[in-house]
Design an enzyme around this catalytic site. Structure first.
Site, PDB file in Angstrom:
ATOM      1  N   LYS A  48       0.794  -1.233   0.000  1.00  0.00           N
ATOM      2  CA  LYS A  48       0.000   0.000   0.000  1.00  0.00           C
ATOM      3  C   LYS A  48       0.833   1.293   0.000  1.00  0.00           C
ATOM      4  O   LYS A  48       0.323   2.366   0.299  1.00  0.00           O
ATOM      5  CB  LYS A  48      -1.011   0.046   1.169  1.00  0.00           C
ATOM      6  CG  LYS A  48      -1.891  -1.165   1.306  1.00  0.00           C
ATOM      7  CD  LYS A  48      -2.411  -1.700   0.003  1.00  0.00           C
ATOM      8  CE  LYS A  48      -3.525  -0.864  -0.610  1.00  0.00           C
ATOM      9  NZ  LYS A  48      -3.953  -1.491  -1.903  1.00  0.00           N
ATOM     10  N   HIS A 112       6.781  -7.480  -2.112  1.00  0.00           N
ATOM     11  CA  HIS A 112       6.599  -6.755  -0.845  1.00  0.00           C
ATOM     12  C   HIS A 112       7.555  -7.298   0.219  1.00  0.00           C
ATOM     13  O   HIS A 112       7.420  -6.968   1.390  1.00  0.00           O
ATOM     14  CB  HIS A 112       5.161  -6.897  -0.341  1.00  0.00           C
ATOM     15  CG  HIS A 112       4.147  -6.148  -1.149  1.00  0.00           C
ATOM     16  ND1 HIS A 112       4.374  -4.876  -1.629  1.00  0.00           N
ATOM     17  CD2 HIS A 112       2.891  -6.487  -1.545  1.00  0.00           C
ATOM     18  CE1 HIS A 112       3.291  -4.475  -2.297  1.00  0.00           C
ATOM     19  NE2 HIS A 112       2.387  -5.425  -2.268  1.00  0.00           N
ATOM     20  N   SER A 142      -4.314   3.037   4.499  1.00  0.00           N
ATOM     21  CA  SER A 142      -4.554   2.387   3.223  1.00  0.00           C
ATOM     22  C   SER A 142      -4.603   0.865   3.398  1.00  0.00           C
ATOM     23  O   SER A 142      -5.447   0.183   2.814  1.00  0.00           O
ATOM     24  CB  SER A 142      -3.462   2.779   2.234  1.00  0.00           C
ATOM     25  OG  SER A 142      -3.722   2.235   0.964  1.00  0.00           O
TER      26      SER A 142
HETATM   27  P1  A3P Z   1      -5.111   4.889  -0.675  1.00  0.00           P
HETATM   28  O1  A3P Z   1      -5.722   3.667  -0.066  1.00  0.00           O
HETATM   29  O2  A3P Z   1      -4.559   5.810   0.356  1.00  0.00           O
HETATM   30  O3  A3P Z   1      -6.014   5.590  -1.626  1.00  0.00           O
HETATM   31  P2  A3P Z   1      -0.427  -0.273  -3.593  1.00  0.00           P
HETATM   32  O4  A3P Z   1      -0.473  -0.152  -5.061  1.00  0.00           O
HETATM   33  O5  A3P Z   1       0.950  -0.367  -3.031  1.00  0.00           O
HETATM   34  O6  A3P Z   1      -1.348  -1.345  -3.111  1.00  0.00           O
HETATM   35  O7  A3P Z   1      -0.936   1.111  -2.994  1.00  0.00           O
HETATM   36  C1  A3P Z   1      -2.284   1.501  -3.106  1.00  0.00           C
HETATM   37  C2  A3P Z   1      -2.411   2.935  -2.677  1.00  0.00           C
HETATM   38  O8  A3P Z   1      -1.847   3.777  -3.706  1.00  0.00           O
HETATM   39  C3  A3P Z   1      -3.857   3.373  -2.515  1.00  0.00           C
HETATM   40  O9  A3P Z   1      -3.831   4.405  -1.531  1.00  0.00           O
HETATM   41  C4  A3P Z   1      -4.145   3.892  -3.902  1.00  0.00           C
HETATM   42  O10 A3P Z   1      -5.257   4.743  -3.993  1.00  0.00           O
HETATM   43  C5  A3P Z   1      -2.851   4.646  -4.173  1.00  0.00           C
HETATM   44  N1  A3P Z   1      -2.633   4.933  -5.606  1.00  0.00           N
HETATM   45  C6  A3P Z   1      -2.782   4.099  -6.658  1.00  0.00           C
HETATM   46  N2  A3P Z   1      -2.535   4.725  -7.814  1.00  0.00           N
HETATM   47  C7  A3P Z   1      -2.217   6.004  -7.490  1.00  0.00           C
HETATM   48  C8  A3P Z   1      -1.866   7.164  -8.262  1.00  0.00           C
HETATM   49  N3  A3P Z   1      -1.799   7.128  -9.581  1.00  0.00           N
HETATM   50  N4  A3P Z   1      -1.613   8.304  -7.579  1.00  0.00           N
HETATM   51  C9  A3P Z   1      -1.678   8.361  -6.240  1.00  0.00           C
HETATM   52  N5  A3P Z   1      -2.017   7.302  -5.469  1.00  0.00           N
HETATM   53  C10 A3P Z   1      -2.276   6.137  -6.086  1.00  0.00           C
END
Ligand code: A3P
Length: 299
Positions: A48, A112, A142
Site C-alpha cells: 500500500k 513486498h 490504506s
Molecule cells: P489509498 O488507499 O490511500 O487511496 P499499492 O499499489 O501499493 O497497493 O498502494 C495503493 C495505494 O496507492 C492506494 O492508496 C491507492 O489509492 C494509491 N494509488 C494508486 N494509484 C495512485 C496514483 N496514480 N496516484 C496516487 N495514489 C495512487
C-alpha cells in the site's frame, strides 16, 4: 469466483520472524531459490505504499509512453508478484513464481518482501531495484481499508485493533518500520532507487524523470507529460488494466472500499483520534530512532 467457490481468509504464518500468509510460507523454499536475471527490474514496496502507481509509471517508461501497449494485460499479470501464491480457489489461482519463470526477459517484477528476505539472486545479479516508501500513518490507513475489501488477506479486526497490529508488526509482510529501514540500509550497498510516495504526489514529473534516468531511458518532453497524465490517480482509477477491477473478482470487493481509494497524502487525519495519534508518534520515535530516514506525513 466460479459458482460454488468460496474464499476463506488466510491466516498468518512467520517466515524468519516476518508474518506472511500460510500459502506463501508453504512455498518459501522456492521463493528463496528464485533465479533473478541480470536485466530484471524489481519494484519493491511495503504493501500500500504506491506499488501499482509505480508499476504503471515503470511500464509507461519502458513502453515509451505507449498507452495501448500498457493495456496489454492487468498490472497483476504484466509484472509477476514474486512471492504471491494463491492456490485456491481454482478460478483465482495465482503463482508469482510460475508467472515470472514463464516470462521472457526483460522482466519487471513486484515484491513486498523486506530486504532481508529478498531472494539472494537479485543481489548476486545486481538487478535494478526501485523501492517506494510511504509515511507510516497513510500506509497504515490504506492497508486497513485494503484488508477490509480483500478476502485474500487476514481479517483486519477493528480500526483500533489494526493500528495495534501495525505498530507491533503483526501484519502481512511484517513490521513497516523494519521494512523501510531495511531497504534504506540496503541502498548503500546495492543498485536501489529509493523513492517516496509523498514526493511522487508533490512533483510527479520530477520523480518520473528519476525513474526514467535510473532505467536509462531518454524520454521527450511530450512522452514525459503523457506519462504524468496517464499515471495520475484520476486516470488510473478509471483504467481497468490498472485499478484491479479485472483481477480477484469475488475476492476484492470494491464496494466495501475501492482499490483506487483516495490516493492522497494525510488522509490519516480523518482516521486517527488525538490519543491514538499521540501514542503512535511516541512509539514511532522509538522505532525510528536508529535511522536517518525521514518521512513527510503531510505536504
Ligand atoms: P489509498 O488507499 O490511500 O487511496 P499499492 O499499489 O501499493 O497497493 O498502494 C495503493 C495505494 O496507492 C492506494 O492508496 C491507492 O489509492 C494509491 N494509488 C494508486 N494509484 C495512485 C496514483 N496514480 N496516484 C496516487 N495514489 C495512487
Amino acid at each position: 469466483l466460479s459458482l460454488g467457490e468460496t474464499i476463506v481468509r488466510p491466516e498468518l504464518f512467520e517466515v524468519e520472524g516476518v508474518a506472511v500468509i500460510k500459502p506463501i510460507a508453504s512455498i518459501w523454499d522456492q521463493v528463496w531459490k528464485f533465479k533473478a536475471r541480470p536485466d530484471d527490474v524489481l519494484i519493491a514496496t511495503y504493501a500500500k505504499a504506491g506499488t501499482t502507481w509505480t508499476q504503471e509509471i515503470v511500464d509507461m517508461v519502458q513502453q515509451n509512453g505507449d498507452t495501448e501497449k500498457c493495456k496489454r494485460e492487468t498490472t497483476y499479470k504484466r509484472h509477476p508478484f514474486l512471492e504471491w501464491f494463491l492456490p485456491e480457489p481454482p478460478s483465482a489461482r495465482y503463482s508469482g513464481l510460475e508467472l515470472a519463470e514463464a516470462m521472457p526477459s526483460p522482466r519487471t517484477i513486484k515484491t513486498h518482501l523486506p530486504a532481508q528476505l529478498l531472494p539472494p539472486s537479485f543481489w548476486e545479479q545486481n538487478c535494478k531495484i526501485i523501492y517506494v516508501a510511504r509515511n507510516a500513518k497513510d500506509n497504515l490507513v490504506s492497508y486497513y481499508h485494503f484488508h477490509r475489501m480483500n478476502k485474500g488477506l487476514p481479517d483486519p479486526g477493528t480500526w483500533e485493533e489494526f493500528v495495534e497490529k501495525f505498530m507491533t508488526g503483526k501484519v502481512l509482510w511484517g513490521s513497516w518500520y523494519d521494512h523501510v529501514k531495511g531497504w534504506w540500509k540496503a541502498k548503500d550497498k546495492h543498485r536501489i532507487l529509493y523513492l517516496f510516495y509523498e514526493d511522487m504526489k508533490e512533483n510527479p514529473k520530477q520523480e518520473i524523470q528519476k525513474i526514467a534516468k535510473f532505467l536509462e531511458k531518454d524520454l521527450s518532453e511530450e512522452v514525459l507529460n503523457k506519462i504524468v497524465h496517464n499515471t495520475s490517480f484520476e486516470v488510473m482509477k478509471e483504467n481497468p488494466m490498472a485499478n484491479y477491477t479485472k483481477d480477484f473478482q469475488g475476492i476484492m470487493d470494491h464496494s466495501v472500499s475501492p482499490f483506487m481509494r483516495k490516493g492522497t497524502v494525510a488522509d490519516w487525519k480523518n482516521h486517527f483520534t488525538v490519543a491514538q495519534n499521540e501514542k503512535f508518534d511516541e512509539d514511532y520515535k522509538k522505532k525510528m530512532s536508529d535511522t536517518s530516514l525521514v518521512f513527510r506525513a503531510e505536504l
